[in-house]
Write an enzyme that holds these catalytic residues in place. Structure first.
Site, PDB file in Angstrom:
ATOM      1  N   CYS A 113       0.817  -1.230   0.000  1.00  0.00           N
ATOM      2  CA  CYS A 113       0.000   0.000   0.000  1.00  0.00           C
ATOM      3  C   CYS A 113       0.843   1.269   0.000  1.00  0.00           C
ATOM      4  O   CYS A 113       0.351   2.344  -0.329  1.00  0.00           O
ATOM      5  CB  CYS A 113      -0.944   0.011   1.193  1.00  0.00           C
ATOM      6  SG  CYS A 113      -2.052  -1.386   1.194  1.00  0.00           S
ATOM      7  N   HIS A 250      -3.602   7.296   2.512  1.00  0.00           N
ATOM      8  CA  HIS A 250      -3.936   5.979   1.971  1.00  0.00           C
ATOM      9  C   HIS A 250      -5.375   5.665   2.375  1.00  0.00           C
ATOM     10  O   HIS A 250      -5.768   5.880   3.519  1.00  0.00           O
ATOM     11  CB  HIS A 250      -2.973   4.934   2.545  1.00  0.00           C
ATOM     12  CG  HIS A 250      -3.344   3.525   2.222  1.00  0.00           C
ATOM     13  ND1 HIS A 250      -3.741   3.142   0.947  1.00  0.00           N
ATOM     14  CD2 HIS A 250      -3.386   2.404   2.980  1.00  0.00           C
ATOM     15  CE1 HIS A 250      -3.997   1.852   0.958  1.00  0.00           C
ATOM     16  NE2 HIS A 250      -3.804   1.373   2.178  1.00  0.00           N
ATOM     17  N   ASN A 280      -9.942  -0.286  -0.393  1.00  0.00           N
ATOM     18  CA  ASN A 280      -8.484  -0.236  -0.346  1.00  0.00           C
ATOM     19  C   ASN A 280      -7.908  -0.751  -1.666  1.00  0.00           C
ATOM     20  O   ASN A 280      -7.956  -1.945  -1.944  1.00  0.00           O
ATOM     21  CB  ASN A 280      -8.001  -1.086   0.837  1.00  0.00           C
ATOM     22  CG  ASN A 280      -6.505  -1.001   1.046  1.00  0.00           C
ATOM     23  OD1 ASN A 280      -5.779  -0.540   0.170  1.00  0.00           O
ATOM     24  ND2 ASN A 280      -6.048  -1.460   2.189  1.00  0.00           N
TER      25      ASN A 280
HETATM   26  O1  UT7 Z   1      -3.834  -1.116   3.660  1.00  0.00           O
HETATM   27  C1  UT7 Z   1      -3.072  -1.996   4.390  1.00  0.00           C
HETATM   28  C2  UT7 Z   1      -3.313  -1.852   5.797  1.00  0.00           C
HETATM   29  N1  UT7 Z   1      -4.552  -2.472   6.176  1.00  0.00           N
HETATM   30  C3  UT7 Z   1      -5.368  -1.790   6.946  1.00  0.00           C
HETATM   31  O2  UT7 Z   1      -5.150  -0.644   7.202  1.00  0.00           O
HETATM   32  C4  UT7 Z   1      -6.529  -2.515   7.559  1.00  0.00           C
HETATM   33  C5  UT7 Z   1      -6.508  -2.260   9.033  1.00  0.00           C
HETATM   34  N2  UT7 Z   1      -7.593  -2.905   9.744  1.00  0.00           N
HETATM   35  C6  UT7 Z   1      -8.879  -2.527   9.649  1.00  0.00           C
HETATM   36  O3  UT7 Z   1      -9.234  -1.697   8.848  1.00  0.00           O
HETATM   37  C7  UT7 Z   1      -9.859  -3.114  10.623  1.00  0.00           C
HETATM   38  O4  UT7 Z   1      -9.150  -3.822  11.621  1.00  0.00           O
HETATM   39  C8  UT7 Z   1     -10.901  -4.052   9.967  1.00  0.00           C
HETATM   40  C9  UT7 Z   1     -11.882  -3.245   9.172  1.00  0.00           C
HETATM   41  C10 UT7 Z   1     -10.219  -5.069   9.083  1.00  0.00           C
HETATM   42  C11 UT7 Z   1     -11.690  -4.809  11.049  1.00  0.00           C
HETATM   43  O5  UT7 Z   1     -12.275  -3.897  11.960  1.00  0.00           O
HETATM   44  P1  UT7 Z   1     -12.111  -4.105  13.541  1.00  0.00           P
HETATM   45  O6  UT7 Z   1     -12.928  -3.058  14.183  1.00  0.00           O
HETATM   46  O7  UT7 Z   1     -10.635  -4.142  13.840  1.00  0.00           O
HETATM   47  O8  UT7 Z   1     -12.814  -5.499  13.772  1.00  0.00           O
HETATM   48  P2  UT7 Z   1     -12.195  -6.858  14.352  1.00  0.00           P
HETATM   49  O9  UT7 Z   1     -11.230  -7.466  13.372  1.00  0.00           O
HETATM   50  O10 UT7 Z   1     -11.712  -6.624  15.734  1.00  0.00           O
HETATM   51  O11 UT7 Z   1     -13.494  -7.767  14.399  1.00  0.00           O
HETATM   52  C12 UT7 Z   1     -14.618  -7.427  15.208  1.00  0.00           C
HETATM   53  C13 UT7 Z   1     -15.711  -8.440  14.951  1.00  0.00           C
HETATM   54  C14 UT7 Z   1     -15.241  -9.885  15.006  1.00  0.00           C
HETATM   55  O12 UT7 Z   1     -16.260 -10.659  15.602  1.00  0.00           O
HETATM   56  P3  UT7 Z   1     -16.193 -11.068  17.153  1.00  0.00           P
HETATM   57  O13 UT7 Z   1     -14.922 -11.864  17.289  1.00  0.00           O
HETATM   58  O14 UT7 Z   1     -16.142  -9.767  17.910  1.00  0.00           O
HETATM   59  O15 UT7 Z   1     -17.436 -11.877  17.354  1.00  0.00           O
HETATM   60  C15 UT7 Z   1     -15.102 -10.273  13.560  1.00  0.00           C
HETATM   61  O16 UT7 Z   1     -15.269 -11.664  13.353  1.00  0.00           O
HETATM   62  O17 UT7 Z   1     -16.237  -8.243  13.617  1.00  0.00           O
HETATM   63  C16 UT7 Z   1     -16.245  -9.508  12.943  1.00  0.00           C
HETATM   64  N3  UT7 Z   1     -16.087  -9.257  11.515  1.00  0.00           N
HETATM   65  C17 UT7 Z   1     -17.120  -8.999  10.697  1.00  0.00           C
HETATM   66  N4  UT7 Z   1     -18.432  -8.904  10.924  1.00  0.00           N
HETATM   67  C18 UT7 Z   1     -19.217  -8.614   9.872  1.00  0.00           C
HETATM   68  C19 UT7 Z   1     -14.929  -9.222  10.793  1.00  0.00           C
HETATM   69  N5  UT7 Z   1     -15.214  -8.933   9.511  1.00  0.00           N
HETATM   70  C20 UT7 Z   1     -16.543  -8.791   9.427  1.00  0.00           C
HETATM   71  C21 UT7 Z   1     -17.422  -8.492   8.368  1.00  0.00           C
HETATM   72  N6  UT7 Z   1     -18.742  -8.405   8.637  1.00  0.00           N
HETATM   73  N7  UT7 Z   1     -16.992  -8.263   7.106  1.00  0.00           N
END
Ligand code: UT7
Length: 323
Positions: A113, A250, A280
């Site tokens: 990225c 980004h 992204n």
């Molecule tokens: O460009 C390269 C760099 N990459 C990035 O900058 C990405 C950085 N990360 C992020 O943008 C975020 O961490 C995400 C958008 C990927 C995820 O958001 P988050 O607030 O960190 O969520 P999380 O991974 O902590 O997951 C929270 C919950 C989980 O469920 P439980 O364990 O709390 O029951 C996940 O399983 O959300 C669940 N989850 C979803 N639910 C519905 C994960 N993906 C999804 C989804 N839809 N698509």
């Protein structure tokens, strides 16, 4: 003294659109979750026969037109991509042939990225040294090819696209004020496509070389690292936060973008946000956003603009410029 300045910008998104509602039918997710956690509403997906080079060519031709240049005015091509057309020739060489340019250096840069910021930093050095006059610098990706469409944690995030700039030698004031490039390879396990040519080639040809990410760990690192690099960039130029007119970050997640703007004490009015439109797009994201704000008249000649990115590697970087 020779400086480099942006003479023109271009962008391209494939026609095919995948909305959050479309993804609701593919994996266990909702438009509400994706919107609240990422800010993304849709992403553009390349057709099966559409390659990274195809997207790059559209963006390149737009940037050439904006700069008022012909393809044969270009004397260096750098394509930042994680998703090149093929093992070799590089996507930059394929593009060079499409543009019917002969002889100038053309190569790809792989910094995921942060790739476009790396490519811009490299082109700036070549121009400042006097060996290049017009560099075509592109970020182009078909991330949809390396997304696991059954993994809801990643498939909602990524999209395809290309953005380009013409970086031109200028005898007047800069242009690019400074570029800051960094990497720390210790974090491979948090964000990776673990297979490729030399490692797990069989898995790659079976189509199992997909993005694996520990999203929340990457999120925390991105917010902290981008906050630091913003401070470093300002200090290197003896500037204050209030000297920046525009932040072009980004486009990975609206919450990361908002956190960086907050750190800069910038109003969101001064931040270019396009993540809702295309998700992204990795190396394409910064030049795509820059192009949007140039075309709609927000970014004007003389404005101070901060570009920043964070991605796999980890890699991160910034570029401060006077547009
Ligand atoms: O460009 C390269 C760099 N990459 C990035 O900058 C990405 C950085 N990360 C992020 O943008 C975020 O961490 C995400 C958008 C990927 C995820 O958001 P988050 O607030 O960190 O969520 P999380 O991974 O902590 O997951 C929270 C919950 C989980 O469920 P439980 O364990 O709390 O029951 C996940 O399983 O959300 C669940 N989850 C979803 N639910 C519905 C994960 N993906 C999804 C989804 N839809 N698509």
């Amino acid at each position: 003294m020779i400086y480099s300045r942006i003479a023109g910008t271009g962008g391209y998104l494939p026609d095919k659109v995948l909305t959050n509602q479309d993804l609701e039918k593919l994996v266990d997710t909702t438009d509400q979750w994706i919107t609240e956690r990422t800010g993304i509403k849709k992403r553009h997906i390349a057709e099966e026969n559409q390659t990274t080079c195809d997207l790059a060519e559209h963006a390149a031709r737009n940037a050439l037109a904006a700069a008022g240049l012909q393809a044969n005015d270009i004397d260096m091509i750098i394509v930042a991509t994680t998703t090149p057309n093929q093992v070799f020739p590089s996507t930059a060489c394929l593009l060079q042939a499409r543009l019917d340019i002969r002889g100038c250096p053309a190569f790809d840069v792989q910094a995921v990225c942060t790739g476009f910021v790396y490519a811009l930093g490299i082109a700036d050095k070549f121009i400042r040294s006097g060996s290049v006059k017009n560099a075509l610098v592109i970020g182009a990706e078909t991330m949809s090819r390396i997304v696991d469409w059954s993994d809801r944690g990643t498939c909602v995030l990524f999209g395809d696209g290309a953005g380009a700039v013409i970086l031109q030698a200028s005898a007047e004031e800069p242009g690019i004020l400074s570029c800051h490039l960094h990497a720390d390879g210790a974090y491979e396990s948090l964000l990776t496509v673990p297979h490729g040519i030399s490692n797990g080639y069989d898995k790659m040809i079976e189509g199992n070389a997909y993005i694996k990410m520990q999203g929340n760990e990457v999120f925390k690192m991105a917010v902290n690292t981008l906050g630091r690099i913003v401070d470093d960039t300002l200090a290197a130029n003896n500037l204050k936060k209030t000297d920046i007119d525009w932040l072009v970050p980004h486009q990975a997640n609206i919450r990361i973008i908002t956190a960086t703007a907050k750190k800069l004490k910038m109003s969101m009015e001064q931040v270019v946000v396009t993540v809702q439109e295309h998700g992204n797009t990795s190396a394409a994201s910064v030049p795509l956003a820059l192009n949007v704000a140039v075309l709609d008249g927000r970014i004007k000649r003389g404005d101070v603009v901060l570009l920043e990115a964070f991605g796999g590697g980890f890699t991160w970087g910034s570029a401060l410029l006077k547009y």
